[in-house]
Write a protein that holds these residues in place. Structure first.
Motif, PDB file in Angstrom:
ATOM      1  N   GLY A   1       1.088  -1.046  -0.468  1.00 55.82           N
ATOM      2  CA  GLY A   1       0.374  -0.197   0.009  1.00 55.82           C
ATOM      3  C   GLY A   1       0.713   1.246   0.119  1.00 55.82           C
ATOM      4  O   GLY A   1       0.084   2.538   0.375  1.00 55.82           O
ATOM      5  N   ALA A   2       2.242   1.576  -0.597  1.00 54.40           N
ATOM      6  CA  ALA A   2       2.804   2.506  -0.185  1.00 54.40           C
ATOM      7  C   ALA A   2       2.606   3.428  -1.227  1.00 54.40           C
ATOM      8  O   ALA A   2       2.901   4.436  -1.921  1.00 54.40           O
ATOM      9  N   ALA A   3       2.960   2.339  -2.965  1.00 59.79           N
ATOM     10  CA  ALA A   3       3.403   2.597  -3.785  1.00 59.79           C
ATOM     11  C   ALA A   3       2.420   2.657  -4.833  1.00 59.79           C
ATOM     12  O   ALA A   3       1.468   1.756  -4.595  1.00 59.79           O
ATOM     13  N   ASP A   4       1.971   3.461  -5.199  1.00 61.05           N
ATOM     14  CA  ASP A   4       0.435   3.529  -6.461  1.00 61.05           C
ATOM     15  C   ASP A   4       0.584   2.535  -7.748  1.00 61.05           C
ATOM     16  O   ASP A   4       2.416   3.097  -8.619  1.00 61.05           O
ATOM     17  N   PRO A   5       0.515   1.776  -8.526  1.00 62.81           N
ATOM     18  CA  PRO A   5       0.988   0.811  -9.273  1.00 62.81           C
ATOM     19  C   PRO A   5       0.941   1.975 -10.782  1.00 62.81           C
ATOM     20  O   PRO A   5       1.467   1.359 -11.725  1.00 62.81           O
ATOM     21  N   ALA A   6      -0.100   2.412 -10.786  1.00 60.33           N
ATOM     22  CA  ALA A   6       0.275   3.230 -12.180  1.00 60.33           C
ATOM     23  C   ALA A   6       0.748   4.256 -12.109  1.00 60.33           C
ATOM     24  O   ALA A   6       0.985   5.017 -13.462  1.00 60.33           O
ATOM     25  N   ARG A   7       1.736   4.729 -10.492  1.00 59.92           N
ATOM     26  CA  ARG A   7       2.928   5.571 -10.977  1.00 59.92           C
ATOM     27  C   ARG A   7       3.765   5.763 -10.443  1.00 59.92           C
ATOM     28  O   ARG A   7       4.446   5.636  -9.883  1.00 59.92           O
ATOM     29  N   LEU A   8       4.706   3.852 -11.712  1.00 63.85           N
ATOM     30  CA  LEU A   8       6.072   3.879 -11.440  1.00 63.85           C
ATOM     31  C   LEU A   8       6.964   3.958 -11.819  1.00 63.85           C
ATOM     32  O   LEU A   8       6.343   4.423 -13.363  1.00 63.85           O
ATOM     33  N   ALA A   9       8.151   4.898 -11.648  1.00 65.47           N
ATOM     34  CA  ALA A   9       9.290   4.742 -12.472  1.00 65.47           C
ATOM     35  C   ALA A   9      10.284   3.887 -12.143  1.00 65.47           C
ATOM     36  O   ALA A   9      10.820   3.741 -11.486  1.00 65.47           O
ATOM     37  N   VAL A  10      11.043   4.019 -14.136  1.00 65.53           N
ATOM     38  CA  VAL A  10      12.621   3.548 -13.113  1.00 65.53           C
ATOM     39  C   VAL A  10      13.741   4.622 -13.602  1.00 65.53           C
ATOM     40  O   VAL A  10      13.142   4.994 -15.037  1.00 65.53           O
ATOM     41  N   ARG A  11      15.077   4.093 -12.774  1.00 62.37           N
ATOM     42  CA  ARG A  11      15.171   5.622 -13.421  1.00 62.37           C
ATOM     43  C   ARG A  11      17.191   4.688 -13.168  1.00 62.37           C
ATOM     44  O   ARG A  11      17.118   3.962 -12.064  1.00 62.37           O
ATOM     45  N   GLY A  12      18.604   4.602 -14.207  1.00 59.06           N
ATOM     46  CA  GLY A  12      19.444   4.942 -13.443  1.00 59.06           C
ATOM     47  C   GLY A  12      20.654   5.137 -14.614  1.00 59.06           C
ATOM     48  O   GLY A  12      19.802   5.775 -15.697  1.00 59.06           O
ATOM     49  N   GLY A  13      21.852   5.205 -14.106  1.00 65.41           N
ATOM     50  CA  GLY A  13      23.275   5.146 -15.090  1.00 65.41           C
ATOM     51  C   GLY A  13      24.376   3.957 -14.924  1.00 65.41           C
ATOM     52  O   GLY A  13      24.158   3.558 -14.256  1.00 65.41           O
ATOM     53  N   SER A  14      24.620   4.498 -16.125  1.00 63.40           N
ATOM     54  CA  SER A  14      25.615   3.229 -16.781  1.00 63.40           C
ATOM     55  C   SER A  14      24.854   1.704 -16.978  1.00 63.40           C
ATOM     56  O   SER A  14      23.680   1.881 -17.566  1.00 63.40           O
ATOM     57  N   ALA A  15      25.578   1.264 -16.172  1.00 64.87           N
ATOM     58  CA  ALA A  15      24.089  -0.294 -16.138  1.00 64.87           C
ATOM     59  C   ALA A  15      22.783  -0.262 -15.814  1.00 64.87           C
ATOM     60  O   ALA A  15      22.660  -0.672 -16.125  1.00 64.87           O
ATOM     61  N   GLY A  16      22.893   0.869 -14.747  1.00 64.75           N
ATOM     62  CA  GLY A  16      21.468   1.017 -13.797  1.00 64.75           C
ATOM     63  C   GLY A  16      20.648   1.826 -15.415  1.00 64.75           C
ATOM     64  O   GLY A  16      19.520   1.731 -15.076  1.00 64.75           O
ATOM     65  N   GLY A  17      21.273   2.614 -16.175  1.00 65.25           N
ATOM     66  CA  GLY A  17      20.993   3.011 -17.740  1.00 65.25           C
ATOM     67  C   GLY A  17      20.152   1.794 -18.026  1.00 65.25           C
ATOM     68  O   GLY A  17      18.988   1.733 -18.758  1.00 65.25           O
ATOM     69  N   TRP A  18      21.251   0.571 -18.103  1.00 66.93           N
ATOM     70  CA  TRP A  18      20.791  -0.802 -19.608  1.00 66.93           C
ATOM     71  C   TRP A  18      19.808  -1.223 -18.209  1.00 66.93           C
ATOM     72  O   TRP A  18      18.343  -1.685 -19.223  1.00 66.93           O
ATOM     73  N   THR A  19      19.417  -1.030 -16.621  1.00 76.25           N
ATOM     74  CA  THR A  19      18.001  -1.897 -16.270  1.00 76.25           C
ATOM     75  C   THR A  19      17.523  -1.184 -16.409  1.00 76.25           C
ATOM     76  O   THR A  19      15.457  -1.613 -17.005  1.00 76.25           O
ATOM     77  N   SER A  20      17.306   0.481 -16.429  1.00 81.69           N
ATOM     78  CA  SER A  20      16.176   0.710 -16.578  1.00 81.69           C
ATOM     79  C   SER A  20      15.615   1.045 -18.141  1.00 81.69           C
ATOM     80  O   SER A  20      14.422   0.586 -18.860  1.00 81.69           O
ATOM     81  N   ALA A  21      16.478   0.648 -19.459  1.00 85.74           N
ATOM     82  CA  ALA A  21      16.501   0.960 -20.429  1.00 85.74           C
ATOM     83  C   ALA A  21      15.603  -0.686 -20.733  1.00 85.74           C
ATOM     84  O   ALA A  21      14.566  -1.261 -21.597  1.00 85.74           O
ATOM     85  N   ALA A  22      16.287  -1.451 -20.052  1.00 85.12           N
ATOM     86  CA  ALA A  22      15.784  -3.458 -20.815  1.00 85.12           C
ATOM     87  C   ALA A  22      13.946  -2.916 -19.330  1.00 85.12           C
ATOM     88  O   ALA A  22      13.392  -4.289 -19.846  1.00 85.12           O
ATOM     89  N   ALA A  23      14.483  -2.541 -18.577  1.00 80.62           N
ATOM     90  CA  ALA A  23      12.879  -2.638 -17.430  1.00 80.62           C
ATOM     91  C   ALA A  23      11.713  -2.164 -19.462  1.00 80.62           C
ATOM     92  O   ALA A  23      10.447  -2.727 -18.721  1.00 80.62           O
TER      93      ALA A  23
END
Length: 664
Positions: free
Chosen positions: A498-520
């Motif tokens: 109940g903490a997060a709104d399922p309709a308002r989720l984002a993903v963010r990252g840089g470098s390898a985290g940028g890969w994970t964000s794009a892959a997601a």
């Protein structure tokens, strides 16, 4: 005193004193701490000075200054991530400092007590490829030299280079003469750390490894005699191998070697006999006493003259303690600090390090091993904003696919003047590396979002460091799968409670985290949008054969994805550039134009693939920025653009932020 009740305000639009300029001005941390006589020195970020790293001097009386004014930038580019870029000693009763200047990568020497004499170069320039670079410096004034790792380019390609231990004369005779640089040993391995001299000066020890291994996969501890002419004789491997990572080596005062090796599945501290290689675990625990060697010269432990060893240890977060090698007993250092950087220095009974907590930024901390007293001696934390606007961080464990544990730090929205209604929007942050870890420390970039009503969850997905080798190995050949699944598991776990709104989720990252964000964004329906920062997007090109990254990581994918010649389809089928038709939500792409690790051409391919598909997106690129943004104006622009994206997608109007123009 009258207490004003918080006002009901849409998430994301909460009024906040944490503006983008404040957050960006406090980005980065002190690094590479060292002791010169009675003084403590370190490097520190200067975002407002074009992102340079300043060299800071703390005198014995407690005063601090930066003896090298702009544009001096103390930062090495060896293996692109660098390493210890300075060394100092007392010579003729005053400090002598040798450092790497980022602009030309030459070694320079200067006397801080002689400001009338500018720094002078010790090493020559090279017109070939990336030139001559230096890292992991150790000053040997008794030899008239500074020892370091030399990275020398032999051609124009990113992998046309050699690395070896080398000695540079302090008299300046090598400033224009490459031949005056003494190569201490042949370039027998692809990668080496700086050699450490034994207390009697008769032997040296260092670490070495070769492609396709990364240093957290397997390294070798090597030792050699110092010959009469001051070179290193034939080297012997004492411990290490393809499945044993030795992260650090140091000589103990008694002439034995201390090494952090993960032969037990955890980086534990061992005493190693330099004659036989026999290794004895000094404190057997399912804890880490080391970590991933991303920068040459990282130090997680340092021996003291009294026989004790200052160590960083723990699961996840590492903390400072004193280890008695005879008994294996650990005595924890006191104080509020919960995270320590791998930058320990010792002199006498003093241990100096860089530490922070969830409510404090990184500080220079001193432990007196004789009294047990700890105190802040430099870069002291000061509350830039009211602490009531900072998030209350929580170290959490979520359940991933198959019941596996997923570690994360959760930062719920927090603002004393505002409250929201129902579950909040959340951004899942994927750290870089991917063999790395997000530390739970005060980060005003996180507070920039949480104080506005947007929660942040930093995920230490499978493959992260700090939790043993088995946890790291979860990502072997599973990059783009396990990391994506673990990030989604944390997001879904926050939704379920109940903490997060399922309709308002984002993903963010840089470098390898940028890969994970794009892959997601290409494989998961969890997120409503994403922020992708200097990412890896095309696996086939991000290899030694593809030529679109630097030498250090050019064969990293052989463990993360698999050998290319055996599984070429895996490289193709996981690359976001080849899955752009699956992106259905808005995204922001941020890229430095001088990035040689994750070059802009990868972003350009993704943009070409999504052009005209009706997917709202924006691309911001920055001249003068490389891998990891360092300039104040760049970081301000990025934070404001990211907040604007979330406002447009999540349905709120951020105050005082330029509207990010999204194209389709």
């Amino acid at each position: 005193m009258t207490v004003t009740a918080p006002t009901a305000t849409p998430y994301g639009a909460w009024p906040s004193p944490v503006d983008a300029a404040t957050a960006a001005a406090h980005d980065g941390s002190p690094e590479y701490v060292g002791v010169v006589g009675d003084e403590v020195w370190w490097t520190a970020p200067r975002p407002a000075e074009e992102g340079r790293r300043a060299l800071v001097r703390r005198r014995a009386d407690g005063t601090e200054d930066s003896p090298l004014p702009p544009p001096w930038n103390v930062r090495s580019r060896v293996i692109e991530y660098g390493g210890t870029p300075w060394a100092g000693a007392i010579v003729d009763d005053s400090p002598l400092i040798v450092f790497v200047h980022h602009g030309d990568q030459r070694l320079h020497v200067f006397r801080p007590d002689r400001p009338d004499i500018p720094p002078r170069p010790l090493t020559p320039l090279s017109a070939v490829g990336g030139g001559l670079r230096w890292a992991d410096l150790t000053l040997h004034p008794e030899r008239g030299e500074v020892w370091a790792v030399l990275e020398e380019f032999t051609g124009e390609g990113p992998s046309d280079c050699r690395r070896l231990p080398a000695a540079v004369p302090l008299d300046g005779s090598a400033a224009e003469d490459r031949g005056a640089v003494r190569e201490l040993a042949p370039a027998a391995q692809r990668f080496v750390t700086g050699p450490r001299l034994s207390p009697d000066g008769r032997r040296a020890a260092w670490l070495a490894w070769d492609h396709p291994l990364m240093p957290w996969d397997g390294t070798e501890l090597r030792v050699a005699d110092v010959t009469a002419d001051g070179l290193l004789g034939p080297a012997r491997t004492l411990i290490g191998g393809p499945e044993e990572s030795v992260a650090q080596v140091e000589w103990a005062p008694d002439g034995t070697l201390l090494a952090a090796t993960d032969r037990t599945g955890w980086w534990n501290l061992h005493r190693v006999d330099p004659a036989t290689g026999e290794a004895v675990n000094l404190c057997p625990r399912d804890e880490e006493f080391g970590n991933a060697l991303w920068k040459l010269g990282h130090r997680w432990f340092r021996p003291l003259d009294n026989g004790l060893v200052a160590v960083l240890h723990g699961v996840g977060a590492l903390r400072l303690a004193l280890l008695d090698p005879a008994s294996g007993e650990l005595t924890e250092a006191g104080g509020p600090w919960t995270e320590w950087n791998p930058s320990l220095a010792v002199v006498g009974t003093r241990v100096v390090g860089v530490a922070a907590s969830a409510r404090t930024s990184y500080e220079i901390v001193e432990l007196d091993a004789a009294t047990g007293r700890t105190r802040v001696i430099g870069s002291a934390h000061h509350d830039t904003v009211d602490p009531a606007y900072l998030p209350e961080a929580a170290d959490r464990v979520f359940t991933g696919p198959g019941g596996r544990e997923v570690h994360a730090h959760v930062y719920p929205p927090r603002n004393p003047a505002a409250t929201g209604d129902g579950p909040a929007p959340y951004v899942v942050w994927a750290h870089g590396g991917p063999t790395s870890r997000a530390a739970m420390v005060l980060d005003l970039e996180i507070a920039y979002f949480t104080s506005r009503g947007i929660g942040v969850a930093e995920v230490n997905y499978g493959g992260s460091t700090g939790y043993g080798r088995a946890y790291r190995n979860r990502l072997r050949e599973q990059w783009g799968v396990v990391d994506v699944e673990d990030c989604a598991a944390v997001a879904q776990g926050l939704v379920a409670e109940g903490a997060a709104d399922p309709a308002r989720l984002a993903v963010r990252g840089g470098s390898a985290g940028g890969w994970t964000s794009a892959a997601a964004l290409t494989t998961s329906s969890t997120y409503a949008c994403g922020t992708v920062i200097y990412p890896i997007l095309d696996l086939t090109s991000w290899t030694s054969a593809g030529g679109e990254t630097h030498d250090f990581e050019s064969r990293y994918l052989e463990s993360l994805i698999g050998p290319f010649e055996e599984v070429p389809e895996r490289y193709r089928d996981r690359s976001p550039v080849n899955l752009a038709d699956r992106i259905t939500v808005p995204f922001l792409l941020l890229q430095g134009l001088d990035d040689v690790i994750c070059p802009p051409v990868q972003c350009e391919r993704l943009l070409a693939a999504v052009a005209g598909r009706g997917i709202p997106h924006a691309y911001l690129s920055f001249a003068g920025e490389s891998h990891g943004f360092r300039r104040l104006d760049t970081m301000v622009a990025c934070l404001e653009a990211e907040l604007s994206l979330y406002g447009q997608v999540f349905g709120f109007a951020p105050q005082g932020v330029p509207l990010l123009e999204l194209t389709t």
